[in-house]
Design a protein around this motif. Structure first.
Motif, mmCIF file in Angstrom:
data_model
loop_
_atom_site.group_PDB
_atom_site.id
_atom_site.type_symbol
_atom_site.label_atom_id
_atom_site.label_comp_id
_atom_site.label_asym_id
_atom_site.label_seq_id
_atom_site.Cartn_x
_atom_site.Cartn_y
_atom_site.Cartn_z
ATOM 1 N N CYS A 103 0.863 -1.178 0.000
ATOM 2 C CA CYS A 103 0.000 0.000 0.000
ATOM 3 C C CYS A 103 0.899 1.227 0.000
ATOM 4 N N ASN A 146 -2.016 9.780 -5.618
ATOM 5 C CA ASN A 146 -2.416 8.410 -5.934
ATOM 6 C C ASN A 146 -2.233 7.514 -4.721
ATOM 7 N N THR A 165 -2.305 3.462 -4.023
ATOM 8 C CA THR A 165 -2.299 2.163 -4.698
ATOM 9 C C THR A 165 -2.282 1.043 -3.665
ATOM 10 N N HIS A 166 -3.203 0.090 -3.841
ATOM 11 C CA HIS A 166 -3.244 -1.129 -3.034
ATOM 12 C C HIS A 166 -2.860 -2.321 -3.901
ATOM 13 N N ARG A 167 -2.076 -3.191 -3.388
ATOM 14 C CA ARG A 167 -2.076 -4.552 -3.922
ATOM 15 C C ARG A 167 -3.224 -5.278 -3.225
ATOM 16 N N SER A 196 -4.031 -4.882 -8.688
ATOM 17 C CA SER A 196 -3.791 -3.626 -7.976
ATOM 18 C C SER A 196 -4.996 -2.719 -8.110
ATOM 19 N N SER A 207 -5.906 1.240 -7.867
ATOM 20 C CA SER A 207 -5.201 2.516 -7.948
ATOM 21 C C SER A 207 -6.215 3.655 -7.938
ATOM 22 N N ASN A 254 -6.876 7.635 -8.005
ATOM 23 C CA ASN A 254 -6.351 8.962 -8.308
ATOM 24 C C ASN A 254 -7.264 10.029 -7.719
ATOM 25 N N ASP A 292 -2.174 1.255 -21.016
ATOM 26 C CA ASP A 292 -1.916 0.458 -19.821
ATOM 27 C C ASP A 292 -1.075 -0.766 -20.180
ATOM 28 N N SER A 345 -7.745 -3.388 -17.592
ATOM 29 C CA SER A 345 -8.000 -2.375 -16.563
ATOM 30 C C SER A 345 -9.473 -2.020 -16.552
ATOM 31 N N THR A 370 -8.768 -0.442 -11.335
ATOM 32 C CA THR A 370 -8.366 -1.796 -10.959
ATOM 33 C C THR A 370 -7.631 -2.424 -12.140
#
Length: 337
Positions: free
Chosen positions: A109, A129, A131-133, A193, A195, A197, A216, A221, A285
């Motif tokens: 994260c 931003n 971002t999570h895994r 992931s 993400s 924004n 991408d 996505s 995502t």
């Protein structure tokens, strides 16, 4: 943490470090919302219209490289709750957000501003931003924010549901192109992931940008837009706006789908512009191949056509992609036969 734009109060003048060179500015950022972007309705996907809907997805992926999906099975309530969680996060005190600030690409994260190369940039993008895994969930959830209350519970449910949705879209692409069922499951979509924004109101949207034009690099996505227009796609040399439809997801095939389809599917070039009066929060995502999986055109899609790309690992591709300033065509050129 005053480098985070979400920590700023109302900005009256665009800081110099956010003013792009003239040739990179969006200029007339308020382009018309396109009525030609395909909208795929999945309400009857399990009925007699299934084959027709699948062909709509294939056509949209071939001709536009981007489409919107409605009646996708993820509840509107869950979408709204998740969006609210992220809006609350970006409104949190600077001291709280500082706990998650990181430029480590491998962090489960991380919160950052502009790009992970902020310190060395000549000019910054107008965005923060987060971002999570998020897959496998149990490996990453303990690294996520634990505030606002229920954050982890809501975002975990959302992550699971949108993964199911994207795997369904990939299965429909399999059906439409003649690939074996579940071709994209496993190593090709192993990582996920999320993400987010966040763009605060910008005093001069014509001189800066929320995110550069790009394709991408991953497999596929999707984006939940919120209610403020900002996403634009390049179509026939012109930028067109992607309308924020209530309850819809924007789906964007990634460059790996372009390669696996041997160039039959497209991946839209897209960018994000800013808004003068409103904040904009979006939830992206991404399904991402494992680093060592072999990626190459699928044999069954070649027919009499020559193979356009040699095989490579995703790690090799991503290194080439980032090493070429995220320029898709330059990165792909290295792998062309």
């Amino acid at each position: 943490m005053d480098i985070l734009i979400s920590n700023w109060s109302r900005v009256r003048c665009l800081p110099e470090k956010y003013i792009f060179p003239a040739e990179r500015r969006p200029g007339n950022h308020k382009v018309s919302v396109s009525k030609d972007i395909p909208i795929i309705d999945l309400e009857r996907i399990n009925g007699p219209e299934r084959d027709q809907i699948i062909q709509q997805i294939i056509k949209a992926s071939q001709e536009f490289g981007l489409f919107q999906v409605i009646n996708h099975g993820v509840s509107r309530e869950l979408m709204e709750k998740t969006m609210q969680m992220f809006r609350q996060f970006f409104e949190s005190p600077a001291e709280f957000k500082a706990r998650f600030y990181s430029n480590d690409l491998n962090a489960s994260c991380r919160l950052y501003t502009s790009t992970l190369n902020y310190e060395n940039e000549e000019v910054h993008y107008w965005r923060d931003n987060l971002t999570h895994r998020c897959h496998p969930l149990e490996d990453h959830i303990t690294h996520w924010p634990d505030d606002p209350p229920y954050y982890r519970k809501v975002v975990a449910e959302y992550s699971i549901e949108v993964r199911k949705f994207l795997l369904m879209i990939l299965e429909l692409i399999c059906n439409g192109m003649g690939l074996e069922s579940r071709f994209f499951e496993g190593e090709l979509s192993k990582n996920q992931s999320l993400s987010v924004n966040h763009h605060i109101p910008c005093p001069d949207p014509s001189a800066t940008i929320g995110m550069q034009a790009h394709c991408d690099p991953n497999l596929i996505s999707m984006l939940q837009q919120g209610d403020v227009c900002g996403l634009q796609a390049l179509k026939d040399g012109q930028w067109v706006g992607v309308e924020p439809l209530p309850g819809a997801f924007v789906v964007i095939p990634g460059l790996q789908l372009r390669v696996i389809s041997n160039g039959k599917l497209a991946s839209a070039t897209h960018r994000v512009v800013t808004d003068l009066e409103k904040s904009r929060t979006t939830i992206g995502t991404f399904l991402i191949p494992s680093s060592d999986v072999l990626i190459q055109p699928a044999d069954c899609l070649l027919g009499s056509s020559a193979m356009l790309y040699r095989g490579y690992t995703y790690e090799e591709f991503f290194g080439t992609f980032t090493g070429n300033n995220c320029e898709a065509e330059m990165a792909l050129e290295r792998f062309k036969l």
